[in-house]
Design a protein around this motif. Structure first.
Motif, PDB file in Angstrom:
ATOM      1  N   LEU A 439       0.892  -1.098   0.158  1.00 31.04           N
ATOM      2  CA  LEU A 439       0.245   0.021  -0.124  1.00 31.04           C
ATOM      3  C   LEU A 439       0.872   1.361   0.157  1.00 31.04           C
ATOM      4  CD1 LEU A 439      -3.186   0.441   0.272  1.00 31.04           C
ATOM      5  CD2 LEU A 439      -2.762   0.901   2.648  1.00 31.04           C
ATOM      6  N   ALA A 440       2.003   1.197   0.527  1.00 30.12           N
ATOM      7  CA  ALA A 440       2.924   2.262   0.460  1.00 30.12           C
ATOM      8  C   ALA A 440       4.108   2.224  -0.146  1.00 30.12           C
ATOM      9  CB  ALA A 440       3.530   2.375   2.297  1.00 30.12           C
ATOM     10  N   VAL A 441       4.318   1.880  -1.234  1.00 27.85           N
ATOM     11  CA  VAL A 441       5.547   1.366  -1.879  1.00 27.85           C
ATOM     12  C   VAL A 441       5.059   1.721  -3.478  1.00 27.85           C
ATOM     13  CG1 VAL A 441       7.354  -0.254  -3.120  1.00 27.85           C
ATOM     14  CG2 VAL A 441       6.672  -0.204  -0.628  1.00 27.85           C
ATOM     15  N   SER A 442       5.856   2.632  -3.968  1.00 24.63           N
ATOM     16  CA  SER A 442       5.649   2.950  -5.303  1.00 24.63           C
ATOM     17  C   SER A 442       5.117   1.893  -6.356  1.00 24.63           C
ATOM     18  CB  SER A 442       6.683   3.843  -5.974  1.00 24.63           C
ATOM     19  OG  SER A 442       6.532   3.924  -7.575  1.00 24.63           O
ATOM     20  N   GLY A 443       3.919   2.164  -6.972  1.00 19.72           N
ATOM     21  CA  GLY A 443       3.223   1.146  -8.100  1.00 19.72           C
ATOM     22  C   GLY A 443       4.267   1.014  -8.960  1.00 19.72           C
ATOM     23  N   VAL A 444       4.931   2.139  -9.351  1.00 24.14           N
ATOM     24  CA  VAL A 444       5.877   1.898 -10.566  1.00 24.14           C
ATOM     25  C   VAL A 444       7.052   1.134 -10.428  1.00 24.14           C
ATOM     26  CG1 VAL A 444       7.249   3.385 -12.183  1.00 24.14           C
ATOM     27  CG2 VAL A 444       5.065   4.390 -11.326  1.00 24.14           C
ATOM     28  N   VAL A 445       7.593   1.330  -9.303  1.00 22.76           N
ATOM     29  CA  VAL A 445       8.919   0.434  -8.842  1.00 22.76           C
ATOM     30  C   VAL A 445       8.317  -0.965  -8.639  1.00 22.76           C
ATOM     31  CG1 VAL A 445      10.279  -0.028  -7.044  1.00 22.76           C
ATOM     32  CG2 VAL A 445      10.057   2.462  -7.714  1.00 22.76           C
ATOM     33  N   THR A 446       7.385  -1.269  -8.137  1.00 22.62           N
ATOM     34  CA  THR A 446       6.597  -2.674  -8.036  1.00 22.62           C
ATOM     35  C   THR A 446       6.421  -3.001  -9.548  1.00 22.62           C
ATOM     36  OG1 THR A 446       5.508  -2.025  -6.052  1.00 22.62           O
ATOM     37  CG2 THR A 446       4.975  -4.052  -7.063  1.00 22.62           C
ATOM     38  N   GLY A 447       6.183  -2.510 -10.335  1.00 21.32           N
ATOM     39  CA  GLY A 447       5.943  -3.084 -11.517  1.00 21.32           C
ATOM     40  C   GLY A 447       7.286  -3.368 -12.364  1.00 21.32           C
ATOM     41  N   ILE A 448       8.260  -2.374 -12.057  1.00 20.82           N
ATOM     42  CA  ILE A 448       9.423  -2.709 -12.576  1.00 20.82           C
ATOM     43  C   ILE A 448      10.241  -3.922 -11.809  1.00 20.82           C
ATOM     44  CG2 ILE A 448      11.858  -1.638 -12.844  1.00 20.82           C
ATOM     45  CD1 ILE A 448      10.015  -0.582 -14.820  1.00 20.82           C
ATOM     46  N   GLY A 449       9.946  -3.814 -10.627  1.00 18.30           N
ATOM     47  CA  GLY A 449      10.505  -5.018 -10.119  1.00 18.30           C
ATOM     48  C   GLY A 449       9.891  -6.610 -10.344  1.00 18.30           C
ATOM     49  N   LEU A 450       8.790  -6.342 -10.815  1.00 14.95           N
ATOM     50  CA  LEU A 450       8.050  -7.618 -11.106  1.00 14.95           C
ATOM     51  C   LEU A 450       8.692  -7.968 -12.589  1.00 14.95           C
ATOM     52  CD1 LEU A 450       4.344  -6.979 -10.149  1.00 14.95           C
ATOM     53  CD2 LEU A 450       5.996  -8.761  -9.177  1.00 14.95           C
ATOM     54  N   LEU A 451       8.795  -6.966 -13.537  1.00 15.13           N
ATOM     55  CA  LEU A 451       9.285  -7.481 -14.752  1.00 15.13           C
ATOM     56  C   LEU A 451      10.712  -7.861 -14.673  1.00 15.13           C
ATOM     57  CD1 LEU A 451       8.215  -4.107 -17.032  1.00 15.13           C
ATOM     58  CD2 LEU A 451       7.402  -6.460 -17.200  1.00 15.13           C
ATOM     59  N   GLN A 452      11.499  -7.260 -13.937  1.00 15.70           N
ATOM     60  CA  GLN A 452      13.018  -7.595 -13.853  1.00 15.70           C
ATOM     61  C   GLN A 452      13.191  -8.963 -12.946  1.00 15.70           C
ATOM     62  OE1 GLN A 452      15.062  -4.401 -11.985  1.00 15.70           O
ATOM     63  NE2 GLN A 452      15.423  -3.485 -13.800  1.00 15.70           N
ATOM     64  N   GLY A 453      12.330  -9.342 -12.200  1.00 15.39           N
ATOM     65  CA  GLY A 453      12.239 -10.582 -11.585  1.00 15.39           C
ATOM     66  C   GLY A 453      11.193 -11.561 -12.005  1.00 15.39           C
ATOM     67  N   LEU A 454      10.290 -11.521 -11.609  1.00 20.12           N
ATOM     68  CA  LEU A 454       8.985 -12.503 -11.755  1.00 20.12           C
ATOM     69  C   LEU A 454       8.802 -12.735 -13.264  1.00 20.12           C
ATOM     70  CD1 LEU A 454       7.262 -14.262 -10.025  1.00 20.12           C
ATOM     71  CD2 LEU A 454       5.370 -12.635 -10.552  1.00 20.12           C
ATOM     72  N   VAL A 455       8.784 -11.619 -14.152  1.00 19.38           N
ATOM     73  CA  VAL A 455       8.408 -11.840 -15.618  1.00 19.38           C
ATOM     74  C   VAL A 455       9.574 -12.544 -16.341  1.00 19.38           C
ATOM     75  CG1 VAL A 455       7.481 -10.740 -17.574  1.00 19.38           C
ATOM     76  CG2 VAL A 455       6.514 -10.438 -15.348  1.00 19.38           C
ATOM     77  N   PHE A 456      10.695 -11.601 -16.247  1.00 17.27           N
ATOM     78  CA  PHE A 456      11.915 -11.921 -16.882  1.00 17.27           C
ATOM     79  C   PHE A 456      12.643 -13.182 -16.538  1.00 17.27           C
ATOM     80  CE2 PHE A 456      12.523  -7.256 -18.123  1.00 17.27           C
ATOM     81  CZ  PHE A 456      11.609  -7.369 -19.120  1.00 17.27           C
ATOM     82  N   GLY A 457      12.520 -13.528 -15.183  1.00 16.51           N
ATOM     83  CA  GLY A 457      12.909 -14.480 -14.617  1.00 16.51           C
ATOM     84  C   GLY A 457      14.137 -14.427 -13.817  1.00 16.51           C
ATOM     85  N   VAL A 458      14.470 -15.331 -12.745  1.00 12.97           N
ATOM     86  CA  VAL A 458      15.608 -15.468 -12.074  1.00 12.97           C
ATOM     87  C   VAL A 458      16.376 -17.000 -12.223  1.00 12.97           C
ATOM     88  CG1 VAL A 458      14.969 -13.781 -10.695  1.00 12.97           C
ATOM     89  CG2 VAL A 458      14.325 -15.977  -9.972  1.00 12.97           C
ATOM     90  N   ASP A 459      17.361 -16.916 -12.128  1.00  8.28           N
ATOM     91  CA  ASP A 459      18.098 -18.373 -12.027  1.00  8.28           C
ATOM     92  C   ASP A 459      18.375 -18.730 -10.604  1.00  8.28           C
ATOM     93  OD1 ASP A 459      18.613 -18.216 -14.728  1.00  8.28           O
ATOM     94  OD2 ASP A 459      20.340 -17.243 -14.799  1.00  8.28           O
ATOM     95  N   VAL A 460      17.779 -19.958 -10.174  1.00  9.01           N
ATOM     96  CA  VAL A 460      17.745 -20.636  -8.784  1.00  9.01           C
ATOM     97  C   VAL A 460      18.320 -22.037  -9.102  1.00  9.01           C
ATOM     98  CG1 VAL A 460      16.501 -21.221  -7.062  1.00  9.01           C
ATOM     99  CG2 VAL A 460      16.011 -19.050  -8.205  1.00  9.01           C
ATOM    100  N   LEU A 461      19.446 -22.099  -8.615  1.00  6.76           N
ATOM    101  CA  LEU A 461      20.037 -23.538  -8.695  1.00  6.76           C
ATOM    102  C   LEU A 461      20.136 -24.131  -9.992  1.00  6.76           C
ATOM    103  CD1 LEU A 461      18.358 -25.248  -5.543  1.00  6.76           C
ATOM    104  CD2 LEU A 461      20.571 -24.113  -5.522  1.00  6.76           C
ATOM    105  N   GLY A 462      20.707 -23.072 -10.966  1.00  4.82           N
ATOM    106  CA  GLY A 462      20.735 -23.782 -12.194  1.00  4.82           C
ATOM    107  C   GLY A 462      19.522 -23.870 -13.201  1.00  4.82           C
ATOM    108  N   TYR A 463      18.331 -23.353 -12.460  1.00  4.27           N
ATOM    109  CA  TYR A 463      16.945 -23.311 -13.241  1.00  4.27           C
ATOM    110  C   TYR A 463      16.566 -21.923 -13.524  1.00  4.27           C
ATOM    111  CZ  TYR A 463      16.733 -28.297 -12.225  1.00  4.27           C
ATOM    112  OH  TYR A 463      17.095 -29.542 -12.069  1.00  4.27           O
ATOM    113  N   HIS A 464      16.066 -21.699 -14.434  1.00 12.12           N
ATOM    114  CA  HIS A 464      15.438 -20.391 -14.841  1.00 12.12           C
ATOM    115  C   HIS A 464      13.972 -20.245 -14.306  1.00 12.12           C
ATOM    116  CE1 HIS A 464      15.567 -16.370 -16.659  1.00 12.12           C
ATOM    117  NE2 HIS A 464      14.534 -16.809 -17.346  1.00 12.12           N
ATOM    118  N   LEU A 465      13.674 -19.673 -13.502  1.00  8.70           N
ATOM    119  CA  LEU A 465      12.247 -19.527 -13.231  1.00  8.70           C
ATOM    120  C   LEU A 465      11.713 -18.192 -13.586  1.00  8.70           C
ATOM    121  CD1 LEU A 465      12.660 -21.165  -9.752  1.00  8.70           C
ATOM    122  CD2 LEU A 465      12.189 -22.327 -11.595  1.00  8.70           C
ATOM    123  N   SER A 466      10.311 -18.356 -14.133  1.00 12.36           N
ATOM    124  CA  SER A 466       9.826 -17.028 -14.425  1.00 12.36           C
ATOM    125  C   SER A 466       8.183 -17.421 -14.275  1.00 12.36           C
ATOM    126  CB  SER A 466      10.019 -16.589 -15.791  1.00 12.36           C
ATOM    127  OG  SER A 466       9.711 -17.476 -16.993  1.00 12.36           O
TER     128      SER A 466
END
Length: 518
Positions: A439-466
Motif C-alpha cells: 500500500l505504501a511502496v511506489s506502484g511504478v517500482v513494484t511494476g519494474i521489479g516484477l518485470l525484472q524478477g518475476l516476468v523476466f525470470g531469475v536463475d535458482v540452482l541452475g534453473y531459470h524460473l519465471s
C-alpha cells in the motif's frame, strides 16, 4: 449424570477446546505463512532488487546515490542545503528572517506533500458533511447511498480523468452551463482539477470511516451527559468527539498516504507540470534512470511506511467496541434546521462532484462533432464484428478473469494477515505496517521489479524460473489488493468479544437422549 460423568465431560471439553485451539493456530499460521511466501516472491524480492540500486555504487554498498538525492535542491529545496551543510543552517535561517520571510523552495517532495495536504483537506471538507448526514438522519435509500460511497474509490483512474475533463474542462459541461450567464472557468490540467479529482476519490473514504465509528457511539453516554445539563454541542465534544477522533485521524492519514502517492490522476490531469514524487519516478524509469528512481522510491517508502504505522495505531484505537444502544437517527424530511440545510447543500455538492463527471462522460460518449450521435458505440460494434484490431469483449472478459483471480487470492491473504496481526502491541503494529508495504511502496517500482524478477525470470540452482501471462497479472493485482482486505477485516476482528470465542471453543454437543442437566 454422576460425578464420574461430569468429570468425563469436563475432560472431553478440555480435549475439544485444545483440539480447536491447535486447529485454529495451525490454520491461521499456515495461511499466514503461505501469504508471506507469496509476498516474498511477488513483492518483497522484486521491489528489493530495484531499491537495492539506491544503496549500491559500483557493485558495493554505498549511500552515495541516496545522499545525492537528499542533498539535491530539486527534490528537497532549502532542506537539501541544510542537509549538505548543517553548520550553515543557523546563518541561513537568520538571513531568511532578516529578508522578511521570503518564499522558500520546498522541492519535489515539498510540492507532493502540499498537493497531498490540499487533497486531504478537500476529502475532509466533503467527506465529513456526508458522514454527518448518514449518521444523523434516517431516510429512504440511506443504506444504498452508504453502499455507493465505495464506488468512486474503485473506479479506474483513466475513467475519472476523462469524466473530470468532460465536466470541468475548457469545453466541458460546467462551462456550457456557466456560459448561459456569461461566465467561464479555466481549470483544465491545473492544480484545482487535480485536487478535485483526489477529493472525488478519497472523500467517500472519510465518510465511510466516520460513519462506521459513529455506529459504535453509545447513546446512553450521550443521554447521561444531556441529563447532567450539558447542551447538545457540549455532549458532542465531551462524549462523541473523543470516540470519533481516532477513526477520523486514521482516515486522514490514510487519505494523505493515497494522495502523496497519487500517480494516474496527477499524470493524466496535471502531467509533468504538476509532477509529484510518484510521477517523477515514472519519468525516471521511462528514461531508464533506475538508480535515481530507486533513491526516490526509498525515500518515498520511508515516509509512507512511517505514516502507515501511525495510521495502524489510530485505527486500532477507534471503533474497537460495540455500542449497547446506538444514537437514534432522526427523519431527514421535517421542519427546516441547520442540519437539514447542510444535508441539502451536501446533496448539491455531491451532484456536481460525483454525478457530474460520470454523467458528462456518458454524454460525451453519445456526442460526435457537437451533436447527439451513437457513432462511438458503432465503432466499438464494428471492432467486435470485424477481423482486425482488439475486440471489446476480449478486453472485458480479460478484466473479469483477472479480477476474479485476484479476489480469490487476495481475500484469503488479507484474512490470514488480519487474524495473525489482530493482537495489540508495538511489534504487531510494526509487522502490520511492513505487511502493508504494497500500500505504501511506489506502484511504478513494484511494476519494474516484477518485470525484472518475476516476468523476466531469475536463475535458482541452475534453473531459470519465471512467471508470465495471466498468472503474473493476477498475482500482482492480488498483492496490491490484499491490504484493503486486511483493513476491512481487522476492525471487525477487534470488535469480536474474546469471551464469546472462548465459549464457542469449549462448547460440547450434548449426546442424544440426555438433557444438559442430567
Amino acid at each position: 449424570m454422576g460425578t464420574t460423568g461430569r468429570e468425563s465431560l469436563i475432560r472431553r471439553s478440555g480435549v475439544v477446546a485444545r483440539a480447536y485451539a491447535v486447529a485454529d493456530a495451525v490454520g491461521a499460521r499456515g495461511a499466514f505463512l503461505a501469504t508471506c511466501v507469496v509476498l516474498l516472491v511477488v513483492f518483497y524480492y522484486p521491489v528489493g532488487t530495484v531499491l537495492a540500486a539506491a544503496v549500491t555504487s559500483g557493485g558495493h554498498l554505498s549511500i552515495a546515490p541516496l545522499w545525492a538525492t537528499l542533498t539535491d535542491p530539486f527534490y528537497f529545496g532549502a532542506l537539501a542545503g541544510a542537509l549538505a551543510n548543517p553548520a550553515g543552517a543557523p546563518d541561513a535561517i537568520v538571513g531568511w528572517v532578516r529578508a522578511g520571510f521570503p518564499a522558500v523552495r520546498t522541492g519535489l517532495f515539498g510540492f507532493t506533500a502540499y498537493l497531498a495536504v490540499l487533497g486531504t483537506g478537500g476529502a475532509v471538507l466533503v467527506g465529513l458533511p456526508g458522514a454527518y448526514v448518514l449518521a444523523r438522519y434516517e431516510f429512504r435509500g440511506r443504506e444504498t447511498i452508504r453502499s455507493l460511497t465505495v464506488v468512486p474509490f474503485v473506479l479506474p483512474a483513466i475513467m475519472v480523468a476523462v469524466g473530470f475533463t468532460a465536466m470541468f474542462g475548457t469545453h466541458g459541461a460546467l462551462n456550457d452551463l456557466l456560459g448561459v450567464v456569461g461566465l467561464h472557468l479555466t481549470v483544465a490540467f491545473d492544480l484545482p482539477l487535480v485536487v478535485a479529482a483526489l477529493t472525488f476519490y478519497n472523500a467517500p473514504l472519510v465518510t465511510r470511516f466516520v460513519v462506521a465509528a459513529a455506529d459504535t457511539v453509545d447513546a446512553r453516554a450521550v443521554e447521561t451527559a444531556r441529563t447532567l445539563g450539558a447542551p447538545r454541542w457540549r455532549a458532542f465534544l465531551d462524549v462523541v468527539a473523543p470516540q470519533l477522533l481516532p477513526t477520523f485521524l486514521a482516515a486522514v492519514l490514510l487519505v494523505f498516504v493515497f494522495d502523496f502517492m497519487a500517480f494516474p490522476i496527477v499524470l493524466a490531469l496535471g502531467g509533468l507540470q504538476l509532477a509529484t514524487v510518484e510521477v517523477w519516478i515514472y519519468s525516471l524509469v521511462s528514461n531508464l534512470d533506475l538508480t535515481e528512481a530507486a533513491s526516490l522510491a526509498v525515500l518515498e517508502a520511508a515516509i509512507t511506511l512511517t505514516l502507515t504505522y501511525v495510521y495502524l495505531r489510530y485505527e486500532r484505537g477507534g471503533g474497537a467496541g460495540t455500542a449497547s444502544a446506538t444514537v437514534e437517527r432522526v427523519p431527514l424530511v421535517g421542519p427546516p434546521s441547520a442540519g437539514r440545510l447542510l444535508a441539502a447543500a451536501y446533496a448539491l455538492v455531491a451532484l456536481v462532484l460525483y454525478v457530474g463527471p460520470l454523467a458528462s462522460m456518458i454524454a460525451e460518449s453519445l456526442t460526435r462533432a457537437g451533436s447527439l450521435s451513437t457513432a462511438n458505440y458503432a465503432f466499438l460494434l464494428a471492432q467486435q464484428l470485424g477481423s482486425g484490431g482488439t475486440r471489446p469483449t476480449v478486453a472485458v472478459s480479460n478484466s473479469l478473469v483477472f479480477a476474479v483471480g485476484a479476489v480469490a487470492i487476495a481475500v484469503p491473504m488479507g484474512v490470514s494477515v488480519a487474524v495473525v496481526t489482530s493482537d495489540k502491541g508495538r511489534l504487531r503494529r510494526l509487522a502490520g505496517a511492513l505487511l502493508m508495504a504494497p500500500l505504501a511502496v511506489s506502484g511504478v517500482v513494484t511494476g519494474i521489479g516484477l518485470l525484472q524478477g518475476l516476468v523476466f525470470g531469475v536463475d535458482v540452482l541452475g534453473y531459470h524460473l519465471s512467471v508470465t501471462g495471466p498468472v503474473a497479472i493476477v498475482a500482482a493485482h492480488a498483492v496490491a489488493g490484499y491490504p484493503f482486505v486486511v483493513r476491512n477485516v481487522a476492525p471487525l476482528l477487534a470488535r469480536v468479544e474474546g469471551d464469546l470465542v472462548a465459549a464457542a471453543r469449549i462448547s460440547v454437543p450434548v449426546p442424544r437422549g440426555r438433557s444438559a442437566t442430567s
